[in-house]
Scaffold this active site. Sequence first.
Site, mmCIF file in Angstrom:
data_model
loop_
_atom_site.group_PDB
_atom_site.id
_atom_site.type_symbol
_atom_site.label_atom_id
_atom_site.label_comp_id
_atom_site.label_asym_id
_atom_site.label_seq_id
_atom_site.Cartn_x
_atom_site.Cartn_y
_atom_site.Cartn_z
ATOM 1 N N LYS A 199 0.873 -1.138 0.135
ATOM 2 C CA LYS A 199 0.021 -0.005 -0.068
ATOM 3 C C LYS A 199 0.788 1.340 0.031
ATOM 4 O O LYS A 199 0.354 2.301 -0.661
ATOM 5 C CB LYS A 199 -0.877 -0.068 1.122
ATOM 6 C CG LYS A 199 -2.030 -0.907 1.261
ATOM 7 C CD LYS A 199 -3.037 -0.954 0.256
ATOM 8 C CE LYS A 199 -4.123 -1.967 0.126
ATOM 9 N NZ LYS A 199 -4.988 -1.470 -0.811
ATOM 10 N N GLU B 253 -9.581 5.563 3.270
ATOM 11 C CA GLU B 253 -10.708 4.552 3.946
ATOM 12 C C GLU B 253 -9.610 3.186 4.008
ATOM 13 O O GLU B 253 -8.570 3.110 3.659
ATOM 14 C CB GLU B 253 -11.463 4.314 2.933
ATOM 15 C CG GLU B 253 -10.973 3.064 1.984
ATOM 16 C CD GLU B 253 -9.971 3.756 1.019
ATOM 17 O OE1 GLU B 253 -9.401 2.601 0.632
ATOM 18 O OE2 GLU B 253 -9.881 4.744 0.740
ATOM 19 N N SER C 133 1.442 -9.779 -0.838
ATOM 20 C CA SER C 133 1.233 -8.285 -0.994
ATOM 21 C C SER C 133 1.367 -7.540 0.518
ATOM 22 O O SER C 133 1.394 -6.345 0.709
ATOM 23 C CB SER C 133 -0.279 -7.946 -1.339
ATOM 24 O OG SER C 133 -1.300 -8.824 -0.762
#
Length: 402
Positions: free
Chosen positions: A97, A119, A386
């Site tokens: 991210k 969010e 990830s």
Amino acid sequence: MSLAAAAIQTIPDSSGHFGPYGGRYVPETLMHPLMELEREYFRAQQDPEFQKELDYYLKEFCGRPTPLYFAERLTRELGGAKVYLKREDLLHTGAHKINNAIGQVLLARRMGKTRVIAETGAGQHGVATATVAAMFGLKCAIYMGAVDCDRQALNVYRMKMLGAEVIPVHAGQKTLKEAVSEAMRDWVTHVRHTHYILGTAYGAHPYPVMVRNFHRVIGLEARQQILSKEGRLPDLLIACVGGGSNAIGLFHPFLEDASVKMLGVEAGGEGIQPEKHAARFQGGSLGVLQGTRSYILQDEWGQIQLTHSVSAGLDYAAVGPEHAWLHDRKRVDYTYATDQQTLDAFIKLARLEGIIPALESAHAVAACIERAPKMPASSLIIVNLSGRGDKDVAEVAAKIHL
């Protein structure tokens, strides 16, 4: 150039459409900030100074490049294809991210914004946003479903320690969809000084293309690394798909390589029954949700269905528009892993490789466990790991006997 390659290079079109998907379905009050963001993003793309600054922070702060790791014991256990893991879990904050968060915060500064919002579901995007906001001295608010706040308590604490205001959302299912809605309401109210760092390849144009491009570094690195290690491209790429940011980041640089197959793994939850899963390509239909047109889990009247996944980051009723387009063109295959398959994969990777994956990433590992034994030993698989699983340890421990 082949017709397929030409199509890929012209997607999305100037209005943000991936074929019938994508676009910009928002209140009039958000049209100006979205157009401002689009202009600034495309200017930044052409600005060598912006690219230089982004590259600096990706390397010096985020920790790129991430390794492409040969999972030797997992490969031997599965008895088929050779498995490599793209170690996005080793990035600062523990997930992919931050690639997008650092890019968007640099854009926010260029636009003169003094506050950022986001969010978050699993909390990793919230942590990444809180991290970059702290680094640049910006105010920060994170919206998170109340259910997700409970099951991802560690990341809530991390965000607060970084100085962010964490706002639990108690509406609806109290998960990611509701967090997005509240973040959009905040943005409508504070557009003059606030930038919304949307965390996945979803939402109104330009977010899907912008988030995808900030994550393309995953696939670009993986391509160079596998060529260096094996002298050829992989046979199969596997990544989990919620909104789809980590998957599209890995897949996109390989889309023109016909020999490379790709597999996106959605959340099968407790099985493909209404309200028991979050696999949009298993019973979803065309609709509009939170700014874009895509595959959505909805009933016959267009009401959004409840979703379920053991992983907070995949527990979402819609999928990114570029994934919908790639699904329809049959360039990427999409499957799902159930909660139980995911938990089994979580433990298997931990005990075979000493790597504790995020529950989201464990969906991709589960698909690898299913596919690798059916492939020749000469085949190569890259699984996008990830994120790391520190945040999920308590959740997993409560569900299985260790």
